[in-house]
Every structure is written in structure tokens, then in C-alpha cells.
Motif scaffolding. Sequence first.
Motif, PDB file in Angstrom:
ATOM      1  N   PHE A  85       0.835  -1.205   0.000  1.00 21.02           N
ATOM      2  CA  PHE A  85       0.000   0.000   0.000  1.00 21.02           C
ATOM      3  C   PHE A  85       0.871   1.257   0.000  1.00 21.02           C
ATOM      4  O   PHE A  85       0.642   2.191  -0.783  1.00 21.02           O
ATOM      5  CB  PHE A  85      -0.907  -0.028   1.236  1.00 21.02           C
ATOM      6  CG  PHE A  85      -1.994   1.010   1.243  1.00 21.02           C
ATOM      7  CD1 PHE A  85      -3.224   0.766   0.665  1.00 21.02           C
ATOM      8  CD2 PHE A  85      -1.773   2.239   1.850  1.00 21.02           C
ATOM      9  CE1 PHE A  85      -4.224   1.730   0.678  1.00 21.02           C
ATOM     10  CE2 PHE A  85      -2.763   3.210   1.879  1.00 21.02           C
ATOM     11  CZ  PHE A  85      -4.002   2.949   1.281  1.00 21.02           C
ATOM     12  N   ALA A  89       1.414   4.067  -3.023  1.00 21.26           N
ATOM     13  CA  ALA A  89       1.149   5.486  -2.772  1.00 21.26           C
ATOM     14  C   ALA A  89       2.388   6.326  -3.075  1.00 21.26           C
ATOM     15  O   ALA A  89       2.275   7.422  -3.657  1.00 21.26           O
ATOM     16  CB  ALA A  89       0.718   5.689  -1.322  1.00 21.26           C
ATOM     17  N   PHE A 155      -5.738   7.676  -1.624  1.00 18.22           N
ATOM     18  CA  PHE A 155      -5.534   6.491  -0.794  1.00 18.22           C
ATOM     19  C   PHE A 155      -6.308   6.539   0.525  1.00 18.22           C
ATOM     20  O   PHE A 155      -6.154   5.651   1.357  1.00 18.22           O
ATOM     21  CB  PHE A 155      -4.037   6.285  -0.544  1.00 18.22           C
ATOM     22  CG  PHE A 155      -3.327   5.667  -1.708  1.00 18.22           C
ATOM     23  CD1 PHE A 155      -3.222   4.292  -1.822  1.00 18.22           C
ATOM     24  CD2 PHE A 155      -2.797   6.454  -2.713  1.00 18.22           C
ATOM     25  CE1 PHE A 155      -2.598   3.709  -2.905  1.00 18.22           C
ATOM     26  CE2 PHE A 155      -2.166   5.891  -3.799  1.00 18.22           C
ATOM     27  CZ  PHE A 155      -2.062   4.516  -3.909  1.00 18.22           C
ATOM     28  N   CYS A 170       1.081   2.264 -10.516  1.00 14.44           N
ATOM     29  CA  CYS A 170      -0.013   2.816  -9.727  1.00 14.44           C
ATOM     30  C   CYS A 170      -0.397   4.180 -10.284  1.00 14.44           C
ATOM     31  O   CYS A 170       0.312   5.172 -10.074  1.00 14.44           O
ATOM     32  CB  CYS A 170       0.412   2.945  -8.256  1.00 14.44           C
ATOM     33  SG  CYS A 170       0.650   1.364  -7.429  1.00 14.44           S
TER      34      CYS A 170
END
Length: 299
Positions: A85, A89, A155, A170
Motif C-alpha cells: 500500500f 502510494a 488512498f 499505480c
Amino acid sequence: MHFVLLGFSDLSNLQGFLFGTFLIMYMIIIVGNSLIIILTRLDPALQKPMYFFLANFSSLEICYVSVIIPRMLVNLWTQNRSISFLECATQLCFFLVLGTTECFLLAVMADDRYVAICNPLHYPLVMNQKACVQLAVGSWVIGIPVQIGQTAQIFSLDFCASNQINHFFCDIPPIIQLACGDTSIHETFVYIIVIFIAAVPFMLILASYSKIMSTILKLPTASGRTKAFSTCSSHLLVVVLFFGSASISYFRPKSLHSPGPDKVISLFYTIVTPIFNPMIYSLRNKDVIAALRKLLFKK
């Protein structure tokens, strides 16, 4: 706690070929842009504001692709497509910050050409060393607070369904597609940011080039018009390539997004355009070609 970057997993028989292709493209980008940086630092003829901004642009391109391609190469080589995660980000934040820098740096380069062609007598005064450094630094830092905020906003969404990102890095559209619930407010916020960081610089570029073209057409000789246009044609071509592909990706409504075309469009403005930039600026610029010859054939 993690996402899975599907990337090009649907092309299972081409993983080795894709790895080799993207590795070669990455090396071309690094070598080509590094060569421009070296030339602008070593050759006295390139100690001008135009080439100062070009060196900044080449440095930016190296950073820009290094946020995306190394991770993609690791995924292709190891077939382990998991990304945490925080890593996702971080990648998105750096990608957005550097993308913002590219938009504003292209606008600054257009302004430099405007002053050089439309106000040549004032050019050394307006584009002095201090002003060039301030414009370059401003381009690099202007997107940092905005894009950190946007990354935090993206996020902060709830991801309660699939964790598979159908993309090779991403990016905002595929991540928003994984969010559950109503994301319209977040999408509106994204559009507002994109308008600020892309549409505003693009309009400034259009304004600069409209005045540049008007000035060029008023020049008395054809050779003068050709020389003036040649100094900005390379930059104009880069602007069209970058803003054209990026606007297609970010200004399309959510209903028109699909994984296949999105990947192709993203490849264009994240990898293909940075490959062509050094070629465009070197092959269409006599000063850069002369500096390269001196570097290669110096006794």
C-alpha cells in the motif's frame, strides 16, 4: 495491505520479450538524456537559458521514467506483481509530482522561446541566471504540496473489493476503479487538479506560441523565419506528444476507461515520449549536434 499490479500478465508468452524491450528502452532514455545533460554542461556554446532548461528537462525525464520502469522490470523478471500500500502510494505521488513538473517546465521553456523571439533585445536581461534558476526551481517544487494532498486523498478511499490494479504502475484511474462506494467527489477533485497542472500550462504555451508565430510571420526574410521557427519546433513537437497523450488518459470520462487502451496510452506518455525527446532535441538542433561532434571526435 497490498495491491497486485497485473501489468502485462495477460501476455504470458511474451514476458521475456517485454522485459528485454523495456530494459532497452530504459537504457536509451537514460543514455540519451544523460548525454544532453553532459553536453549542456561541457560545451560553452550551450551555456544559454534554452539549454539550461533543456538540461533540467532531461534530468526530469530520467527521474520520471525511473519511478515506473524499474518496478515494471522487476515484476516482469520475477513475476511477483505484489506492491505494498505504501509503495503504491509513494510511486503514485512521485509520478504525479514529476508529471506536474513536466507540465510547468514545458510552459517555462515556451516562455523562454517567446522572450528570445519576440523580445530579443531584452532577452539577456529578462532571462538572466537568477531568473532561470528561479523558474526551474519553481517548476520542480510547485507540484509537491498539491500532489501529496491528492495522493493522500486517493488512498483515503475504501478498497473493499479486488486489490488487483489492471495497469503496469499505480495510476489514478485504475486505483479509483478499485474503490467501493461513490467516488464522484474524488473524481471531480482529480479533474480540478488536472486542469490546474495541465490545462493552465498548456494554455500558457498556446499563448506564447501564438505570439511567436505572429512575430515569425512578420520577419522580412524566409531564412529568418526558418531559423526562428527551428529554435522552437522541437519544443512544440514535445508539447504535442506529451499533452496529447496525457489529456486523452486523464480527461476521458470513467465510462470510457478500459484496461487495454489505458495501458497503451500510458505507455506513450510515460515511456515512448521520453525516448523520442533526446532525439527530437538533438537531431533538430544544430548547436547540440555540433557539441556532440566535438565531444565524440575531440582529439
